[in-house]
Design a protein around this motif. Sequence first.
Motif, PDB file in Angstrom:
ATOM      1  N   MET A   1       0.848  -1.174   0.000  1.00  0.00           N
ATOM      2  CA  MET A   1       0.000   0.000   0.000  1.00  0.00           C
ATOM      3  C   MET A   1       0.891   1.233   0.000  1.00  0.00           C
ATOM      4  O   MET A   1       1.839   1.310   0.755  1.00  0.00           O
ATOM      5  N   LYS A   2       0.586   2.195  -0.823  1.00  0.00           N
ATOM      6  CA  LYS A   2       1.378   3.417  -0.910  1.00  0.00           C
ATOM      7  C   LYS A   2       0.971   4.398   0.176  1.00  0.00           C
ATOM      8  O   LYS A   2      -0.132   4.358   0.693  1.00  0.00           O
ATOM      9  N   GLU A   3       1.899   5.272   0.498  1.00  0.00           N
ATOM     10  CA  GLU A   3       1.654   6.271   1.533  1.00  0.00           C
ATOM     11  C   GLU A   3       0.556   7.232   1.089  1.00  0.00           C
ATOM     12  O   GLU A   3       0.529   7.702  -0.034  1.00  0.00           O
ATOM     13  N   LYS A   4      -0.367   7.506   2.005  1.00  0.00           N
ATOM     14  CA  LYS A   4      -1.438   8.465   1.754  1.00  0.00           C
ATOM     15  C   LYS A   4      -1.498   9.395   2.952  1.00  0.00           C
ATOM     16  O   LYS A   4      -1.501   8.948   4.090  1.00  0.00           O
TER      17      LYS A   4
ATOM     18  N   VAL B   1      13.454  -2.817  11.871  1.00  0.00           N
ATOM     19  CA  VAL B   1      12.529  -2.033  11.042  1.00  0.00           C
ATOM     20  C   VAL B   1      11.997  -0.842  11.847  1.00  0.00           C
ATOM     21  O   VAL B   1      11.969   0.288  11.350  1.00  0.00           O
ATOM     22  N   LEU B   2      11.605  -1.084  13.082  1.00  0.00           N
ATOM     23  CA  LEU B   2      11.072   0.000  13.916  1.00  0.00           C
ATOM     24  C   LEU B   2      12.121   1.070  14.214  1.00  0.00           C
ATOM     25  O   LEU B   2      11.790   2.251  14.368  1.00  0.00           O
ATOM     26  N   GLN B   3      13.374   0.648  14.273  1.00  0.00           N
ATOM     27  CA  GLN B   3      14.464   1.606  14.521  1.00  0.00           C
ATOM     28  C   GLN B   3      14.939   2.296  13.249  1.00  0.00           C
ATOM     29  O   GLN B   3      15.842   3.127  13.285  1.00  0.00           O
TER      30      GLN B   3
ATOM     31  N   ASN C   1       7.644   4.315   4.900  1.00  0.00           N
ATOM     32  CA  ASN C   1       6.300   4.720   4.456  1.00  0.00           C
ATOM     33  C   ASN C   1       5.240   4.150   5.399  1.00  0.00           C
ATOM     34  O   ASN C   1       5.469   3.145   6.046  1.00  0.00           O
ATOM     35  N   THR C   2       4.112   4.836   5.524  1.00  0.00           N
ATOM     36  CA  THR C   2       3.061   4.358   6.411  1.00  0.00           C
ATOM     37  C   THR C   2       1.975   3.683   5.605  1.00  0.00           C
ATOM     38  O   THR C   2       1.831   3.885   4.424  1.00  0.00           O
TER      39      THR C   2
ATOM     40  N   SER D   1       3.970   1.170   8.835  1.00  0.00           N
ATOM     41  CA  SER D   1       4.296   0.902   7.434  1.00  0.00           C
ATOM     42  C   SER D   1       3.825  -0.518   7.112  1.00  0.00           C
ATOM     43  O   SER D   1       3.554  -1.329   8.018  1.00  0.00           O
ATOM     44  N   ASP D   2       3.745  -0.812   5.839  1.00  0.00           N
ATOM     45  CA  ASP D   2       3.383  -2.170   5.434  1.00  0.00           C
ATOM     46  C   ASP D   2       4.359  -3.179   6.024  1.00  0.00           C
ATOM     47  O   ASP D   2       3.964  -4.238   6.511  1.00  0.00           O
ATOM     48  N   LEU D   3       5.649  -2.853   5.987  1.00  0.00           N
ATOM     49  CA  LEU D   3       6.669  -3.769   6.487  1.00  0.00           C
ATOM     50  C   LEU D   3       6.531  -3.994   7.992  1.00  0.00           C
ATOM     51  O   LEU D   3       6.626  -5.131   8.476  1.00  0.00           O
ATOM     52  N   GLU D   4       6.285  -2.924   8.743  1.00  0.00           N
ATOM     53  CA  GLU D   4       6.071  -3.062  10.188  1.00  0.00           C
ATOM     54  C   GLU D   4       4.854  -3.951  10.461  1.00  0.00           C
ATOM     55  O   GLU D   4       4.910  -4.866  11.294  1.00  0.00           O
ATOM     56  N   TYR D   5       3.794  -3.679   9.759  1.00  0.00           N
ATOM     57  CA  TYR D   5       2.558  -4.464   9.920  1.00  0.00           C
ATOM     58  C   TYR D   5       2.804  -5.934   9.589  1.00  0.00           C
ATOM     59  O   TYR D   5       2.353  -6.831  10.307  1.00  0.00           O
ATOM     60  N   ASP D   6       3.532  -6.184   8.510  1.00  0.00           N
ATOM     61  CA  ASP D   6       3.812  -7.560   8.096  1.00  0.00           C
ATOM     62  C   ASP D   6       4.593  -8.311   9.169  1.00  0.00           C
ATOM     63  O   ASP D   6       4.274  -9.463   9.500  1.00  0.00           O
ATOM     64  N   TRP D   7       5.631  -7.685   9.723  1.00  0.00           N
ATOM     65  CA  TRP D   7       6.422  -8.353  10.766  1.00  0.00           C
ATOM     66  C   TRP D   7       5.582  -8.603  12.014  1.00  0.00           C
ATOM     67  O   TRP D   7       5.677  -9.671  12.633  1.00  0.00           O
TER      68      TRP D   7
END
Length: 83
Positions: free
Chosen positions: A1-4, A72-74, A81-82, A12-18
Amino acid sequence: MKEKSSDPHPLSDLEYDWITLIQNKAQALMAYDQYIKDAEKADSAECAAFLRKVHDADKAHLAEAKRHLVAVLQGKMGATNTR
């Protein structure tokens, strides 16, 4: 998902995925505990041994995933991106 700019998600997508992967691995570990008990109750040492092997592998994956999430969080891994 792109930043809006109007997107209310603070991850971010990556944070959510982990985070999702970690949650799923943690739930799987709890399930494996029950599966091991069931195999032992059924006197199936082979099944219990295999399930312990799967449990141990997922436990190691969980530990590694936690390290990745921290990085990733650091901001040491991935873009910021969020969602």
